[in-house]
Design a protein around this motif. Sequence first.
Motif, PDB file in Angstrom:
ATOM      1  N   LYS A  18       9.035  -5.687 105.750  1.00 27.29           N
ATOM      2  CA  LYS A  18       9.746  -4.316 105.954  1.00 27.29           C
ATOM      3  C   LYS A  18       9.918  -3.374 105.013  1.00 27.29           C
ATOM      4  CE  LYS A  18      12.588  -6.964 109.402  1.00 27.29           C
ATOM      5  NZ  LYS A  18      12.286  -6.036 110.585  1.00 27.29           N
ATOM      6  N   ALA A  56       8.422   0.387 104.435  1.00 21.60           N
ATOM      7  CA  ALA A  56       9.484   1.670 104.340  1.00 21.60           C
ATOM      8  C   ALA A  56       8.974   2.422 103.054  1.00 21.60           C
ATOM      9  CB  ALA A  56      10.807   1.151 104.115  1.00 21.60           C
ATOM     10  N   ARG A  75      16.563   5.487 104.809  1.00 22.19           N
ATOM     11  CA  ARG A  75      16.457   5.654 106.260  1.00 22.19           C
ATOM     12  C   ARG A  75      15.656   4.962 106.633  1.00 22.19           C
ATOM     13  NH1 ARG A  75      16.582  11.202 104.623  1.00 22.19           N
ATOM     14  NH2 ARG A  75      18.702  12.021 104.350  1.00 22.19           N
ATOM     15  N   ALA A  76      14.529   5.006 106.052  1.00 19.01           N
ATOM     16  CA  ALA A  76      13.295   3.932 106.680  1.00 19.01           C
ATOM     17  C   ALA A  76      13.400   2.368 106.714  1.00 19.01           C
ATOM     18  CB  ALA A  76      11.997   4.120 105.865  1.00 19.01           C
ATOM     19  N   ARG A 110      16.548   1.477 106.860  1.00 21.18           N
ATOM     20  CA  ARG A 110      17.687   1.167 107.822  1.00 21.18           C
ATOM     21  C   ARG A 110      17.074   1.082 109.330  1.00 21.18           C
ATOM     22  NH1 ARG A 110      21.289   5.051 106.464  1.00 21.18           N
ATOM     23  NH2 ARG A 110      20.312   6.546 107.663  1.00 21.18           N
ATOM     24  N   LYS A 111      16.005   1.760 109.706  1.00 18.45           N
ATOM     25  CA  LYS A 111      15.358   1.547 110.864  1.00 18.45           C
ATOM     26  C   LYS A 111      14.749   0.314 111.087  1.00 18.45           C
ATOM     27  CE  LYS A 111      13.623   6.382 111.248  1.00 18.45           C
ATOM     28  NZ  LYS A 111      12.507   7.026 111.300  1.00 18.45           N
ATOM     29  N   GLN A 112      14.500  -0.567 110.037  1.00 17.16           N
ATOM     30  CA  GLN A 112      14.044  -1.886 110.076  1.00 17.16           C
ATOM     31  C   GLN A 112      15.339  -2.850 109.989  1.00 17.16           C
ATOM     32  OE1 GLN A 112      10.865  -2.678 110.137  1.00 17.16           O
ATOM     33  NE2 GLN A 112      10.227  -0.625 110.417  1.00 17.16           N
ATOM     34  N   LYS A 113      16.397  -2.360 109.906  1.00 22.11           N
ATOM     35  CA  LYS A 113      17.659  -3.159 109.849  1.00 22.11           C
ATOM     36  C   LYS A 113      17.693  -3.468 108.393  1.00 22.11           C
ATOM     37  CE  LYS A 113      18.211  -3.937 114.765  1.00 22.11           C
ATOM     38  NZ  LYS A 113      19.279  -2.771 114.749  1.00 22.11           N
ATOM     39  N   ASP A 117      23.049   1.284 111.188  1.00 22.32           N
ATOM     40  CA  ASP A 117      22.550   1.509 112.811  1.00 22.32           C
ATOM     41  C   ASP A 117      23.699   1.461 113.643  1.00 22.32           C
ATOM     42  OD1 ASP A 117      19.273   0.055 112.356  1.00 22.32           O
ATOM     43  OD2 ASP A 117      19.745   1.858 111.924  1.00 22.32           O
ATOM     44  N   GLU A 159      25.485   4.917 114.104  1.00 19.64           N
ATOM     45  CA  GLU A 159      24.720   6.177 114.510  1.00 19.64           C
ATOM     46  C   GLU A 159      25.374   6.692 115.694  1.00 19.64           C
ATOM     47  OE1 GLU A 159      22.220   7.562 112.678  1.00 19.64           O
ATOM     48  OE2 GLU A 159      22.130   6.021 111.491  1.00 19.64           O
TER      49      GLU A 159
END
Length: 392
Positions: A209, A213, A229-230, A232-235, A299, A302
């Motif tokens: 992950k 990112a 942010r990248a 965070r999209k992958q948790k 997340d 959001e």
Amino acid sequence: MIGKIFPKSAGSFKNRIRYIFGCTKHDHGISGIRTISFNTMSKDPLPGVLQGNEADLAEIIKEFDQIETLRRFSIDSEKAIKPVFHAMLSLRPGESLTTPQWRQAVTKYMTDLGFDETNQYVAVMHQDKDHQHVHIVANRIRLNDDFSMVRDSNERSISLESVSGIEDRFNLSKAPKPKGTWGVSITHAELQASIRDNDLPLKHKMITKIAGAIEATNAQDGDMFDFVRALRKQKVYIKLTLNDDGQPKGISFEFDGKHISGRQLKRSRLTWHKLTTQEGIHYDPETISELQVEIVRRDQDEHQRSERLRYFYLLFEGGARRIPIKVKSNNWRLDRDVKAILEALEMLLGIDLTLKGANNRPSKYYVEYIPGQPLVLPAKKPMEYEFDSLHP
């Protein structure tokens, strides 16, 4: 199937060979053991071992160890070498191969890694309940005129490709590939857990992950905010350790409730220093406060937060003219955008908009904008302003 290469070692083959023949303590139960193949002059030591006699085992160990002695006397070299190679091929629970099939799999694997008939090897299969796996111990020293060594460059990627070929040949289920993990090793316990759960180990998951990112951030020439942010999209979330000056000196990563420092994950690539230098993740020390705010976002927050928009107000002055320009951007660094705007205005208006400051770059002033309140700009001074506005 999962293939694992254990750390190589110098010295005697005794410990590795005794281990694979079940003579030392294991971290798993052995309900069955079988010699798959070997190419030594000594006979198969397993029958004697099962009867409590290790005489034949001592002979095969002696034969492995003699090659290094012959090499040392032949080439008169004091260079330290690690001839002891140990690998393991593990099937998923419920899958099995016959002895001839295992022999083919071992031959393909060893050949792909660069071993040939001049390299001693022995392969032993362990049965752990419904889980079969084969240990391979081999001598990296070839028994030829110059006692050359099997090279180990790119061996982990070669191992992955070889295992994939074995899976195809025997119609085995495909193991998840640790893409982008940069050769991070996996412990035997992690390997067993991944086989049991049919999933990648946590460390490999995290690095996969994080690697994605980094790639996404570099693709947009992004900075540390883009990286956060990248992730965070992958948790995946990060935590910074600060020095006495309030600047980052360390970084740790969190995934699925587990925290691992960048140094422990991959010290050559995932420390704070390596991320901001070697991996090209841009960081401006002046933005540490804003970065910390960005880091603590999750997340699940959001939908509760307003969308954060960035507006950059550029105010230029040329003679009696004052030209305000409003730019919306997701990039904290607008150097290229500012340059393009200046060149366009100079051509259009015929005025000199050369910026003052180091390297002809605009001075940066960060002004907080609160919706509903008037915005006061300093008068008659070319500046770059950044405003953050929260919109419902």
